[in-house]
Design an enzyme around this catalytic site. Sequence first.
Site, PDB file in Angstrom:
ATOM      1  N   ASN A   1      -6.714   7.285   3.737  1.00 49.09           N
ATOM      2  CA  ASN A   1      -8.267   7.460   3.721  1.00 49.09           C
ATOM      3  C   ASN A   1      -8.186   8.809   3.980  1.00 49.09           C
ATOM      4  OD1 ASN A   1      -8.289   4.659   3.666  1.00 49.09           O
ATOM      5  ND2 ASN A   1      -9.523   4.507   5.329  1.00 49.09           N
TER       6      ASN A   1
ATOM      7  N   PHE B   1      -2.550   9.656   7.018  1.00 42.60           N
ATOM      8  CA  PHE B   1      -3.091   8.093   6.696  1.00 42.60           C
ATOM      9  C   PHE B   1      -3.830   8.276   5.294  1.00 42.60           C
ATOM     10  CE2 PHE B   1      -1.993   7.342  11.012  1.00 42.60           C
ATOM     11  CZ  PHE B   1      -1.349   6.176  10.875  1.00 42.60           C
TER      12      PHE B   1
ATOM     13  N   HIS C   1       0.825  -1.139   0.041  1.00 43.85           N
ATOM     14  CA  HIS C   1      -0.098   0.036   0.060  1.00 43.85           C
ATOM     15  C   HIS C   1       1.011   1.419  -0.050  1.00 43.85           C
ATOM     16  CE1 HIS C   1      -4.018   1.375   0.069  1.00 43.85           C
ATOM     17  NE2 HIS C   1      -4.059   1.638   1.411  1.00 43.85           N
TER      18      HIS C   1
END
EC number: 3.1.1.29
Length: 191
Positions: free
Chosen positions: A66, A64, A19
């Site tokens: 999101n 982060f 990711h």
Amino acid sequence: MKVVIGLGNPGKKYEKTRHNIGFIAVDNLRKKFNISDEREKFQALVSEKNIDGEKVIFFKPQTFMNLSGNSVIEIINFYKLDPKKDIIVIYDDMDLSFGDIRIREKGSSGGHNGIKSIISHIGEEFIRIKCGIGAKERDAVEHVLGEFNQTEQKDLDEILEKINNCVIEMLSVQNLDRIMQKYNKKKEISK
């Protein structure tokens, strides 16, 4: 001015995960351009270099994944950037085979929460480099937050070099269609 944005999650726990390919790619570009300084600004780690007469900012949101859009909108507003031509976002894509990259000028999030967050702040029209991390039969979260396996690790340097070359061409060549034709192919990694 151009801003090269790599998406990822902050912290040691995530630094080598699939990711975080966006962070890894930006760090690799910084290394290529001999940029060692990095400072916190706009809820991100930021470094810059003058490349071929143009200021280029390398940008890693620290919000982060999101919430990446919160950070991205800050730099866009501060410098009054046009997202359609001034930013390049690098991120992971499970729908692409490992090692493939795809360049797009606009589009949906494709289910990627970091891109979804950016779109919610600036719309769908911005250049992106999607980096294939492959889809596995196991849980999607487990896959994206997992570290590269040994086989993937062997190919990672070559993939990062391809991303480097792609970004460098985007910074110096104005013909995005030609760049897309060149890089939007199946991976050609030597074995």
